[in-house]
Design an enzyme around this catalytic site. Structure first.
Site, PDB file in Angstrom:
ATOM      1  N   LYS A  87      31.314  65.367 -64.710  1.00 43.00           N
ATOM      2  CA  LYS A  87      30.723  66.696 -64.558  1.00 43.00           C
ATOM      3  C   LYS A  87      30.300  67.247 -65.919  1.00 43.00           C
ATOM      4  O   LYS A  87      29.289  67.956 -66.018  1.00 43.00           O
ATOM      5  CB  LYS A  87      31.698  67.625 -63.833  1.00 43.00           C
ATOM      6  N   TYR A 101      36.431  62.303 -63.037  1.00 44.61           N
ATOM      7  CA  TYR A 101      35.550  63.252 -62.336  1.00 44.61           C
ATOM      8  C   TYR A 101      35.069  64.334 -63.305  1.00 44.61           C
ATOM      9  O   TYR A 101      33.882  64.641 -63.373  1.00 44.61           O
ATOM     10  CB  TYR A 101      36.307  63.885 -61.164  1.00 44.61           C
ATOM     11  N   ASP A 134      22.199  56.543 -50.527  1.00 42.51           N
ATOM     12  CA  ASP A 134      23.336  56.549 -51.448  1.00 42.51           C
ATOM     13  C   ASP A 134      22.760  56.887 -52.827  1.00 42.51           C
ATOM     14  O   ASP A 134      21.939  56.139 -53.354  1.00 42.51           O
ATOM     15  CB  ASP A 134      23.985  55.158 -51.437  1.00 42.51           C
ATOM     16  N   VAL A 135      23.168  58.013 -53.406  1.00 42.83           N
ATOM     17  CA  VAL A 135      22.561  58.439 -54.685  1.00 42.83           C
ATOM     18  C   VAL A 135      22.807  57.456 -55.823  1.00 42.83           C
ATOM     19  O   VAL A 135      22.090  57.487 -56.820  1.00 42.83           O
ATOM     20  CB  VAL A 135      23.064  59.817 -55.201  1.00 42.83           C
TER      21      VAL A 135
END
Ligand SMILES: NC(=O)c1ccc[n+]([C@@H]2O[C@H](COP(=O)([O-])OP(=O)(O)OC[C@H]3O[C@@H](n4cnc5c(N)ncnc54)[C@H](OP(=O)(O)O)[C@@H]3O)[C@@H](O)[C@H]2O)c1
Length: 245
Positions: A151, A147, A58-59
């Site tokens: 980014k 999100y 899991d990053v």
């Protein structure tokens, strides 16, 4: 015959990452495939043929990423580390559940940072680290929610790392437009210039073999958004406000 490249590909179980695994396997690379789902990674590795490894993680979990880096470093240096892992939940920014928002920040932004730290340990001298942003990070758009903010953070992080690691690692930034995957399957609007994962993967692999920093596609979408980003706020906001209606 030149030796096969070794690539640590994270977010490899689905979508663009899985297509990228297939693209690199076709090019003869040896892959270390990571994501949370070990089962899907096993199935992918089997379909790619011999010589690939599966390393579930899991990053957003620091211990997981550090353990993976240690395991990889023990086998010798890798040529590229590519992180495609991210999660997405569409909607209006203030309506997003705070726990979901925190998870998105953890996976997309903190995860990219943890992978970058690990990459420095496992990459050969001059090897490549590629982080995945998005055109959604170019400019704050309505419905962009957290999100897009993560980014934008990944883009900024890659820019800093490019300068900091110059001479030691070749840091790259991947900014895709819309690609038909599980992630964008959550969108309820028509996505302009939509690509298939295999098309996106081919563009990424080609871009990572060329010189430069950013790989962005398709240009018919990305150039317009880059121009929007370059506008002063007084000119940009009337345009972005229209998208909120
Ligand atoms: N699709 C698009 O239109 C688009 C556009 C711009 C940018 N992008 C970016 O492209 C990348 C790939 O997106 P996609 O569309 O291919 O999405 P996807 O089909 O949902 O695949 C995402 C991948 O990330 C993995 N992942 C998610 N959370 C993880 C975690 N905590 N730890 C490790 N792995 C994790 C997933 O595997 P598990 O669930 O098994 O963990 C899966 O392999 C993302 O960075 C995304 O932001 C996509």
């Amino acid at each position: 015959m030149p030796e096969a490249e070794t690539i640590w590909l994270i977010g490899a179980s689905e979508g663009i990452g899985a297509a990228l695994a297939r693209e690199y396997a076709r090019r003869g690379a040896r892959l270390i495939l990571s994501a949370r789902s070990g089962q899907r990674l096993d199935a992918l590795a089997e379909s790619l043929g011999p010589g690939h490894h599966v390393l579930p993680l899991d990053v957003s979990d620091r211990a997981d990423v550090e353990a993976a880096a240690q395991a990889i470093a023990g086998r010798g240096p890798v040529d590229r580390v590519i992180n495609m892992a991210a999660i997405y939940d569409p909607g209006r920014t203030i309506e997003i559940d705070p726990d979901t928002a925190a998870k998105i920040v953890d996976v997309n932004l903190t995860g990219s940072f943890l992978v970058a730290r690990a990459a420095v340990r496992v990459l050969r001298d001059g090897g490549q680290l590629a982080l995945c942003g998005s055109v959604a990070g170019y400019v704050g758009l309505p419905q962009g929610q957290i999100y897009s903010a993560t980014k934008a953070g990944v883009i900024n992080l890659a820019e800093s790392l490019r300068a900091e690691l110059a001479g030691r690692a070749d840091v790259r930034l991947i900014n895709p437009g819309f690609v038909a995957t599980r992630l964008t399957g959550k969108n309820d609007f028509e996505m302009p210039a939509l690509l298939q994962p295999a098309e996106a993967a081919a563009k990424i692999a080609e871009g990572l073999d060329r010189r430069g920093f950013e790989i962005h596609f398709p240009r018919r979408l990305t150039i317009g958004l880059k121009l929007l980003r370059a506008l002063p706020y007084w000119a940009a906001f009337p345009l972005t406000r229209r998208l909120a209606r």
